[in-house]
Motif scaffolding. Structure first.
Motif, PDB file in Angstrom:
ATOM      1  N   HIS A   1     -19.576  91.553  52.586  1.00 60.41           N
ATOM      2  CA  HIS A   1     -19.578  92.937  53.045  1.00 60.41           C
ATOM      3  C   HIS A   1     -19.530  93.930  51.881  1.00 60.41           C
ATOM      4  O   HIS A   1     -20.008  95.060  52.029  1.00 60.41           O
ATOM      5  CB  HIS A   1     -18.436  93.183  54.032  1.00 60.41           C
ATOM      6  CG  HIS A   1     -18.750  92.694  55.417  1.00 60.41           C
ATOM      7  ND1 HIS A   1     -20.039  92.648  55.910  1.00 60.41           N
ATOM      8  CD2 HIS A   1     -17.952  92.233  56.422  1.00 60.41           C
ATOM      9  CE1 HIS A   1     -20.022  92.188  57.155  1.00 60.41           C
ATOM     10  NE2 HIS A   1     -18.765  91.930  57.477  1.00 60.41           N
TER      11      HIS A   1
ATOM     12  N   TYR B   1     -11.918  84.496  54.342  1.00 59.19           N
ATOM     13  CA  TYR B   1     -12.137  85.939  54.258  1.00 59.19           C
ATOM     14  C   TYR B   1     -12.590  86.400  52.876  1.00 59.19           C
ATOM     15  O   TYR B   1     -13.127  87.505  52.743  1.00 59.19           O
ATOM     16  CB  TYR B   1     -10.896  86.707  54.727  1.00 59.19           C
ATOM     17  CG  TYR B   1     -11.090  87.240  56.127  1.00 59.19           C
ATOM     18  CD1 TYR B   1     -11.619  88.506  56.340  1.00 59.19           C
ATOM     19  CD2 TYR B   1     -10.787  86.457  57.235  1.00 59.19           C
ATOM     20  CE1 TYR B   1     -11.832  88.989  57.617  1.00 59.19           C
ATOM     21  CE2 TYR B   1     -11.001  86.929  58.519  1.00 59.19           C
ATOM     22  CZ  TYR B   1     -11.525  88.193  58.702  1.00 59.19           C
ATOM     23  OH  TYR B   1     -11.753  88.667  59.974  1.00 59.19           O
TER      24      TYR B   1
ATOM     25  N   GLU C   1     -16.108  86.667  53.527  1.00 59.91           N
ATOM     26  CA  GLU C   1     -16.352  87.846  54.363  1.00 59.91           C
ATOM     27  C   GLU C   1     -16.317  89.128  53.534  1.00 59.91           C
ATOM     28  O   GLU C   1     -17.225  89.958  53.599  1.00 59.91           O
ATOM     29  CB  GLU C   1     -15.287  87.912  55.468  1.00 59.91           C
ATOM     30  CG  GLU C   1     -15.327  89.156  56.334  1.00 59.91           C
ATOM     31  CD  GLU C   1     -16.263  89.051  57.526  1.00 59.91           C
ATOM     32  OE1 GLU C   1     -16.292  89.997  58.339  1.00 59.91           O
ATOM     33  OE2 GLU C   1     -16.971  88.042  57.640  1.00 59.91           O
ATOM     34  N   TRP C   2     -15.260  89.288  52.752  1.00 61.44           N
ATOM     35  CA  TRP C   2     -15.129  90.520  51.955  1.00 61.44           C
ATOM     36  C   TRP C   2     -16.253  90.643  50.940  1.00 61.44           C
ATOM     37  O   TRP C   2     -16.791  91.736  50.722  1.00 61.44           O
ATOM     38  CB  TRP C   2     -13.794  90.563  51.211  1.00 61.44           C
ATOM     39  CG  TRP C   2     -12.533  90.538  52.006  1.00 61.44           C
ATOM     40  CD1 TRP C   2     -11.344  89.969  51.597  1.00 61.44           C
ATOM     41  CD2 TRP C   2     -12.246  91.111  53.294  1.00 61.44           C
ATOM     42  NE1 TRP C   2     -10.372  90.150  52.548  1.00 61.44           N
ATOM     43  CE2 TRP C   2     -10.894  90.842  53.600  1.00 61.44           C
ATOM     44  CE3 TRP C   2     -13.018  91.818  54.222  1.00 61.44           C
ATOM     45  CZ2 TRP C   2     -10.296  91.268  54.788  1.00 61.44           C
ATOM     46  CZ3 TRP C   2     -12.426  92.227  55.414  1.00 61.44           C
ATOM     47  CH2 TRP C   2     -11.096  91.962  55.685  1.00 61.44           C
TER      48      TRP C   2
ATOM     49  N   TRP D   1     -16.326  78.813  60.055  1.00 66.49           N
ATOM     50  CA  TRP D   1     -17.491  79.647  60.354  1.00 66.49           C
ATOM     51  C   TRP D   1     -18.406  78.975  61.373  1.00 66.49           C
ATOM     52  O   TRP D   1     -18.713  77.799  61.259  1.00 66.49           O
ATOM     53  CB  TRP D   1     -18.289  79.905  59.079  1.00 66.49           C
ATOM     54  CG  TRP D   1     -17.528  80.720  58.085  1.00 66.49           C
ATOM     55  CD1 TRP D   1     -16.841  80.267  56.996  1.00 66.49           C
ATOM     56  CD2 TRP D   1     -17.344  82.131  58.107  1.00 66.49           C
ATOM     57  NE1 TRP D   1     -16.248  81.294  56.340  1.00 66.49           N
ATOM     58  CE2 TRP D   1     -16.540  82.462  56.995  1.00 66.49           C
ATOM     59  CE3 TRP D   1     -17.803  83.143  58.958  1.00 66.49           C
ATOM     60  CZ2 TRP D   1     -16.167  83.769  56.710  1.00 66.49           C
ATOM     61  CZ3 TRP D   1     -17.427  84.448  58.682  1.00 66.49           C
ATOM     62  CH2 TRP D   1     -16.626  84.748  57.567  1.00 66.49           C
TER      63      TRP D   1
ATOM     64  N   THR E   1     -27.456  83.681  52.910  1.00 68.63           N
ATOM     65  CA  THR E   1     -27.075  84.247  54.208  1.00 68.63           C
ATOM     66  C   THR E   1     -28.174  85.110  54.821  1.00 68.63           C
ATOM     67  O   THR E   1     -27.937  85.802  55.814  1.00 68.63           O
ATOM     68  CB  THR E   1     -25.793  85.093  54.061  1.00 68.63           C
ATOM     69  OG1 THR E   1     -26.028  86.154  53.111  1.00 68.63           O
ATOM     70  CG2 THR E   1     -24.624  84.239  53.598  1.00 68.63           C
TER      71      THR E   1
ATOM     72  N   ASP F   1     -11.959  94.315  61.019  1.00 66.89           N
ATOM     73  CA  ASP F   1     -11.658  93.080  60.292  1.00 66.89           C
ATOM     74  C   ASP F   1     -10.208  93.075  59.820  1.00 66.89           C
ATOM     75  O   ASP F   1      -9.510  92.056  59.913  1.00 66.89           O
ATOM     76  CB  ASP F   1     -12.587  92.942  59.083  1.00 66.89           C
ATOM     77  CG  ASP F   1     -13.816  92.109  59.371  1.00 66.89           C
ATOM     78  OD1 ASP F   1     -13.933  91.562  60.490  1.00 66.89           O
ATOM     79  OD2 ASP F   1     -14.674  91.987  58.476  1.00 66.89           O
TER      80      ASP F   1
END
Length: 218
Positions: free
Chosen positions: A145, A138, A141-142, A68, A193, A44
């Protein structure tokens, strides 16, 4: 607050705090151990660096929300790229080499993001968008994760509340609807999600929105 920098720094710090044994624990990503997820974060970070030096002359085609892709089903770990990650992670051997690589590439990605002009247009995934929108995407995303990283590590640091709230807002924009106020920001992200199933009570609170979930981001 710079949400990108804040969320990325917190995620890298969480990885840095892991004990060696933690790398062998399952993550919140189907089929991946924590070490596999950390390897994915290296990739990434490389993607961020590549995108920030890939300027585009065309008008933006997407923003932070429409960037997305919505996939038809939750990942199973059988996708060829998903299956490749564990082999790459195993090749590092000791966790310290994996964390060293993430720190090296991740620091560079953070510096590149800090220096980038938010109005500059860049190309990635056959899309054109501004740097500002790309970095905003992002944050989601971060944050997701980070939650994946600590899914089975209860003593690990949580993602920052401020960036979790930013990620929730973006996920609501993607969904075109708002999660019930009764759901915490973390629960909204996990349920939204497909990282956990809603309880019966939560499903009732979600109402019509429940039928549209989960949002599988790709």
């Amino acid at each position: 607050m710079d949400p990108f920098a804040h969320s990325w720094a917190a995620l890298r710090a969480a990885v840095d705090d892991l004990a060696d044994a933690d790398f062998e624990q399952p993550s919140g990503c189907t089929g991946w151990l924590v070490r596999d997820l950390v390897c994915h974060l290296v990739i990434d970070a490389q993607d961020v660096l590549i995108t920030l030096v890939t300027p585009a002359g065309a008008e933006p085609t997407v923003n932070a929300a429409t960037y997305w892709d919505l996939l038809p089903e939750l990942p199973t770990g059988d996708d060829p790229l998903d299956a490749l990650i564990p082999r790459l992670a195993a090749a590092y051997g000791e966790p310290r080499w994996l964390t060293f690589h993430l720190d090296d590439v991740g620091s560079a990605a953070g510096r590149a993001a800090e220096l980038a002009d938010p109005a500059t247009r860049v190309a990635t995934k056959d899309h054109v968008l501004t740097v500002g929108d790309y970095l905003s995407a992002y944050v989601l995303e971060w944050t997701l994760h980070h939650l994946d990283l600590i899914a089975h590590l209860p003593s690990a640091a949580q993602p920052p509340a401020e960036t979790v709230a930013v990620a929730r807002t973006l996920l609501e924009e993607i969904a075109g609807d708002r999660f019930p106020a009764s759901l915490s920001d973390v629960d909204a992200l996990l349920i939204g999600t497909g990282r956990r199933a809603p309880t019966t009570a939560e499903t009732a609170e979600l109402g019509d929105m429940a039928a549209e979930l989960p949002l599988v981001l790709g």
